[in-house]
Motif scaffolding. Structure first.
Motif, short mmCIF file in Angstrom:
data_model
loop_
_atom_site.label_atom_id
_atom_site.label_comp_id
_atom_site.label_asym_id
_atom_site.label_seq_id
_atom_site.Cartn_x
_atom_site.Cartn_y
_atom_site.Cartn_z
N THR A 35 23.51 32.82 49.70
CA THR A 35 23.10 33.81 50.69
C THR A 35 22.82 35.17 50.06
O THR A 35 23.42 35.54 49.05
N SER A 36 21.90 35.89 50.66
CA SER A 36 21.66 37.29 50.32
C SER A 36 21.71 38.16 51.57
O SER A 36 21.30 39.31 51.54
N ASN A 37 22.21 37.60 52.66
CA ASN A 37 22.35 38.34 53.91
C ASN A 37 23.50 39.33 53.80
O ASN A 37 24.57 39.01 53.29
N ASN A 38 23.28 40.54 54.28
CA ASN A 38 24.29 41.58 54.08
C ASN A 38 25.60 41.25 54.79
O ASN A 38 26.69 41.58 54.30
N ASN A 39 25.54 40.58 55.95
CA ASN A 39 26.77 40.22 56.65
C ASN A 39 27.57 39.20 55.85
O ASN A 39 28.81 39.29 55.76
N ASP A 40 26.89 38.22 55.29
CA ASP A 40 27.58 37.21 54.48
C ASP A 40 28.15 37.83 53.20
O ASP A 40 29.31 37.57 52.83
N ILE A 41 27.34 38.65 52.52
CA ILE A 41 27.81 39.28 51.29
C ILE A 41 28.99 40.20 51.58
O ILE A 41 30.00 40.21 50.87
N GLY A 42 28.88 40.99 52.65
CA GLY A 42 29.98 41.87 53.01
C GLY A 42 31.24 41.11 53.37
O GLY A 42 32.35 41.51 53.00
N THR A 43 31.09 39.99 54.08
CA THR A 43 32.26 39.18 54.44
C THR A 43 32.93 38.60 53.20
O THR A 43 34.16 38.62 53.07
N LEU A 44 32.12 38.10 52.26
CA LEU A 44 32.69 37.56 51.03
C LEU A 44 33.37 38.65 50.21
O LEU A 44 34.47 38.45 49.66
N PHE A 45 32.73 39.82 50.12
CA PHE A 45 33.37 40.95 49.44
C PHE A 45 34.72 41.26 50.08
O PHE A 45 35.72 41.48 49.38
N LEU A 46 34.76 41.27 51.41
CA LEU A 46 35.99 41.61 52.13
C LEU A 46 37.08 40.58 51.87
O LEU A 46 38.24 40.94 51.63
N ILE A 47 36.72 39.31 51.91
CA ILE A 47 37.71 38.25 51.69
C ILE A 47 38.26 38.31 50.27
O ILE A 47 39.48 38.23 50.04
N VAL A 48 37.38 38.45 49.28
CA VAL A 48 37.82 38.45 47.88
C VAL A 48 38.65 39.69 47.60
O VAL A 48 39.70 39.62 46.94
N ALA A 49 38.21 40.87 48.07
CA ALA A 49 38.97 42.09 47.83
C ALA A 49 40.34 42.03 48.49
O ALA A 49 41.34 42.47 47.90
N THR A 50 40.42 41.47 49.69
CA THR A 50 41.71 41.33 50.36
C THR A 50 42.61 40.37 49.60
O THR A 50 43.82 40.60 49.49
N SER A 51 42.03 39.31 49.04
CA SER A 51 42.83 38.37 48.23
C SER A 51 43.41 39.07 47.01
O SER A 51 44.59 38.89 46.66
N PHE A 52 42.60 39.90 46.36
CA PHE A 52 43.11 40.66 45.21
C PHE A 52 44.19 41.66 45.65
O PHE A 52 45.14 41.92 44.90
N PHE A 53 44.04 42.23 46.84
CA PHE A 53 45.07 43.14 47.35
C PHE A 53 46.40 42.43 47.53
O PHE A 53 47.46 42.98 47.21
N VAL A 54 46.35 41.21 48.03
CA VAL A 54 47.57 40.42 48.17
C VAL A 54 48.20 40.15 46.80
O VAL A 54 49.42 40.27 46.62
N ILE A 55 47.36 39.81 45.82
CA ILE A 55 47.87 39.58 44.46
C ILE A 55 48.51 40.85 43.91
O ILE A 55 49.60 40.83 43.33
N GLY A 56 47.85 41.98 44.11
CA GLY A 56 48.42 43.25 43.65
C GLY A 56 49.74 43.57 44.33
O GLY A 56 50.65 44.10 43.70
N GLY A 57 49.85 43.24 45.62
CA GLY A 57 51.11 43.45 46.32
C GLY A 57 52.23 42.57 45.79
O GLY A 57 53.38 43.02 45.65
#
Length: 479
Positions: A39-61
């Motif tokens: 995908t290159s749709n901004n909603n899909d890219i933004g959603t994937l960014f959000l999921i991955v960044a939140t996953s890294f936040f959990v790891i950092g916690g």
């Protein structure tokens, strides 16, 4: 005589409908599973960014909890010293590089097109490129940590601790290459945002009529294009030095380890404001709605954001006050570090004035914004304290700085972003909250944060190894 107006009107409508369906096929998302990878749709890219960044936040916690477990008791055997150093290094790395910047990039991708009245961001494929480069770099760093190959020189990777002599193996190399990939991803996203804001606004939307969040993200994107190249350059130089034994940071070979500190903090301190300004944009967007009024001083807030961006590039050396730089340099950077409080205060008083002239509804996003006020103001005041050179000399590299950093980044970024998630989630998902646990989470997190990190301020002031702390020495006249 027949009236042919209905048929003449239906023809343009049918043409517009066919055009809309054709564009929908181009811009639409592949509903199959493989669509998430293509995908290159901004909603899909933004959603994937959000999921991955939140996953890294959990790891950092989780890494933070491991650190606090180690420090909970004296002479703890929970972790070996080298493992602790790796966990400490990776906690800072994950939070600063893998979570903070990608998270607001995700929110920008999801919200900016709707705010600006455009279908998508300017360069959809560039956004997809940034996403996968970010996932590659972040995953490489995390996998290296799980394999026991994480660096142990601190998330700032100061030479000579990060040189091949003191950090053998490939841990530091993976870190340098992974962080460089993440910086390239951020630059790609910044280019996309700048072009979108400047060229893809709806007809009639001048810069003075833009939503305030778009202004903040535009300023931040310009800062990314300015601040991240020095970090990329420093990472490449350090990697070349490690691989080829070239003398960039080695004193014995004619290099200078302070060069790394200059390059790193020329990126690192503007990054603090790169992280803060999107959160400030969220506050300036949400607060007027919660107060049921318009934002007080729109033009002054924009001017403050631009001023803060400019000033942030003139104070990086306040991280280096103890390195023996000339007194003129100390005075200049101390003054700049103090002056940066002025535009920040303009924003704070604008938000207070907005609350004053409106009638705030204490809903869940507003609770987190109030938590921001109570936390960030303390962090800002301790930042002004650290801008004063004699005080900085006393508490440099103590837990006072650790507490200040967390007050600014958690209070100034995480709390507003939690408010933004609660505020925008119904728009992004089409659903409202069902379980009313958010209020309980707020009253658990915010007081606990202050109990933890306010006491760390005191630990930095009063405790030092083998004798009285710095504040005791100041009080007794020994400094």
């Amino acid at each position: 005589m027949t009236d042919d107006r209905p048929s003449s009107v239906s023809q343009p409508r049918g043409k517009a409908l066919r055009l809309h369906r054709g564009l929908a096929r181009i811009w639409g998302s592949d509903q199959r599973f493989r669509g998430w990878f293509t995908t290159s749709n901004n909603n899909d890219i933004g959603t994937l960014f959000l999921i991955v960044a939140t996953s890294f936040f959990v790891i950092g916690g989780i890494l933070a909890m491991l650190i606090r477990t180690q420090l909970a008791t004296p002479d703890s055997a929970f972790m070996e010293p080298q493992v602790y150093s790796q966990i400490f290094t990776m906690h800072g790395t994950v939070m600063m590089f893998l979570f903070a910047i990608p998270f607001f990039e995700a929110m920008s991708m999801l919200l900016l097109p709707g705010m600006l009245g455009t279908r998508d961001l300017a360069f959809p494929r560039l956004g997809a490129y940034g996403l996968w480069v970010y996932i590659f770099g972040g995953s490489a760093v995390i996998i290296a940590m799980l394999m026991g190959l994480a660096p142990d020189g601190g998330w700032f990777m100061y030479p000579p601790l990060s040189s091949a002599a003191f950090s053998p193996g490939i841990g530091a190399d993976v870190w340098l290459l992974g962080i460089t990939s993440i910086e390239v991803s951020a630059i790609a996203t910044a280019i996309e945002v700048i072009v979108t804001v400047l060229r893809y606004r709806a007809a009639g939307m001048s810069l003075s009529r833009m939503p305030i969040f778009a202004w903040y993200i535009l300023v931040v994107s310009v800062m990314i294009l300015t601040a991240f190249p020095p970090m990329i350059l420093g990472s490449l130089l350090l990697e070349v030095e490690r691989a080829l034994n070239w003398p960039f940071f080695k004193v014995e070979n004619g290099g200078d380890p302070l060069l790394w500190q200059h390059l790193f903090w020329l990126f690192g301190h503007p990054e603090v404001y790169i992280i803060f300004l999107p959160a400030a944009g969220m506050i300036a967007t949400i607060l007027p709605v919660m107060a049921r009024t318009n934002l007080l001083g729109y033009g002054w807030v924009v001017a403050a954001a631009v001023s803060l961006a400019v000033l942030s590039f003139g104070l990086w050396v306040h991280h280096m006050f103890t390195t023996g730089i000339p007194h003129m340099g100390l005075a200049f950077f101390s003054a700049a570090s103090t002056l940066v409080a002025v535009p920040t205060s303009v924003m704070i008083f604008s938000w207070i004035g907005t609350l004053w002239k409106g009638r705030a509804r204490m809903e869940l996003p507003m609770l987190w914004i109030m938590g921001f006020f109570a936390t960030f103001v303390i962090g800002g005041l301790t930042g002004v304290m650290l801008a004063v050179v004699p005080f900085n000399w006393q508490v440099h590299d103590t837990h006072f700085v650790v507490a200040h950093l967390h007050y600014v980044l958690i209070g100034g970024y995480v709390f507003p972003m939690v408010a933004a998630i609660y505020y925008f989630m119904p728009l992004l998902t089409g659903r409202t909250r069902f379980f009313k646990l958010g209020e309980a989470a707020f009253w658990l997190v915010v007081p606990s944060f202050h109990i933890t990190f306010f006491s760390i301020h005191m630990a930095g002031c009063w405790v030092s190894e083998g004798g009285p702390g710095p504040m005791t020495r100041i009080r007794d006249g020994r400094h």
